[in-house]
Design an enzyme around this catalytic site. Sequence first.
Site, PDB file in Angstrom:
ATOM      1  N   ARG A 162      -2.779  -6.119  -8.063  1.00  0.00           N
ATOM      2  CA  ARG A 162      -1.773  -6.925  -7.826  1.00  0.00           C
ATOM      3  C   ARG A 162      -1.491  -8.150  -9.087  1.00  0.00           C
ATOM      4  O   ARG A 162      -0.330  -8.487  -9.447  1.00  0.00           O
ATOM      5  CB  ARG A 162      -1.658  -7.701  -6.323  1.00  0.00           C
ATOM      6  CG  ARG A 162      -1.560  -6.714  -5.403  1.00  0.00           C
ATOM      7  CD  ARG A 162      -1.362  -7.544  -4.159  1.00  0.00           C
ATOM      8  NE  ARG A 162      -2.893  -8.341  -3.937  1.00  0.00           N
ATOM      9  CZ  ARG A 162      -3.695  -8.079  -3.335  1.00  0.00           C
ATOM     10  NH1 ARG A 162      -3.769  -6.949  -2.528  1.00  0.00           N
ATOM     11  NH2 ARG A 162      -5.091  -8.714  -3.306  1.00  0.00           N
TER      12      ARG A 162
ATOM     13  N   HIS B 293       1.023  -1.453   0.007  1.00  0.00           N
ATOM     14  CA  HIS B 293       0.006   0.093   0.115  1.00  0.00           C
ATOM     15  C   HIS B 293       0.974   1.100  -0.080  1.00  0.00           C
ATOM     16  O   HIS B 293       0.701   2.210  -0.662  1.00  0.00           O
ATOM     17  CB  HIS B 293      -0.995  -0.002   1.295  1.00  0.00           C
ATOM     18  CG  HIS B 293      -1.856  -1.089   1.235  1.00  0.00           C
ATOM     19  ND1 HIS B 293      -2.074  -1.859   2.593  1.00  0.00           N
ATOM     20  CD2 HIS B 293      -2.911  -1.285   0.447  1.00  0.00           C
ATOM     21  CE1 HIS B 293      -3.024  -2.638   2.249  1.00  0.00           C
ATOM     22  NE2 HIS B 293      -3.538  -2.433   0.886  1.00  0.00           N
TER      23      HIS B 293
ATOM     24  N   LYS C 178     -16.847  -6.370   5.525  1.00  0.00           N
ATOM     25  CA  LYS C 178     -15.772  -6.945   6.021  1.00  0.00           C
ATOM     26  C   LYS C 178     -15.819  -7.129   7.361  1.00  0.00           C
ATOM     27  O   LYS C 178     -16.200  -6.156   8.019  1.00  0.00           O
ATOM     28  CB  LYS C 178     -14.404  -6.701   5.432  1.00  0.00           C
ATOM     29  CG  LYS C 178     -14.408  -6.681   3.819  1.00  0.00           C
ATOM     30  CD  LYS C 178     -12.901  -6.223   3.594  1.00  0.00           C
ATOM     31  CE  LYS C 178     -12.822  -6.229   2.060  1.00  0.00           C
ATOM     32  NZ  LYS C 178     -11.204  -5.663   1.648  1.00  0.00           N
TER      33      LYS C 178
ATOM     34  N   SER D 148      -3.011  -7.651   2.524  1.00  0.00           N
ATOM     35  CA  SER D 148      -3.327  -7.542   3.843  1.00  0.00           C
ATOM     36  C   SER D 148      -4.035  -8.641   4.438  1.00  0.00           C
ATOM     37  O   SER D 148      -3.570  -8.978   5.453  1.00  0.00           O
ATOM     38  CB  SER D 148      -4.651  -6.335   4.100  1.00  0.00           C
ATOM     39  OG  SER D 148      -4.195  -5.018   3.955  1.00  0.00           O
TER      40      SER D 148
END
Length: 166
Positions: free
Chosen positions: A93, A20, A44, A131
């Site tokens: 990514r 990040h 989440k 993460s």
Amino acid sequence: MSRHVIAVYPGTFDPITLGHEDIIRRARELFDEVIVAVAVAHHKKTLFSLDERLAMVQESVTKWSDVRAESFDGLLSHYVRAKGGKAMVRGLRAVSDFDYEFQLAGMNSKLAPEVESVFLTPSGRYQFVSSTLVREIALLGGDVAQFTSPHVWQRLMERKQAGTKP
């Protein structure tokens, strides 16, 4: 006439990783100001509270005068407009990220056509860092110091010692 171009980099940042931070560093080279927008994340179950996530992001970005961190709730397009943002920065990514991000960008372009979605890929050494993986590895006893800033690593270790499970 000079314009001040603001970009918003949204996410849950649970926790913020060096990947990040790499995206933030590179975004600030493209825009005059970057707002790292820490989402409430209704959808989440986060390891860290909103206040904890915001504090970690704030500490991570103090080294840059043109970057600030704030929390937000609600529609991202509303938040970006309210902040005068002209771009939403998203990190990609892998190909698996692209499908979701492409759908999100399409929806955001309908909700806020004046705001561009800008996709950045992290540097090669961070392309596999997420993460989710950092949280799971840390809580299962693995060493994630190479994937986070020291203050984030410390918070992960405190959470692991408190007995939190992924």
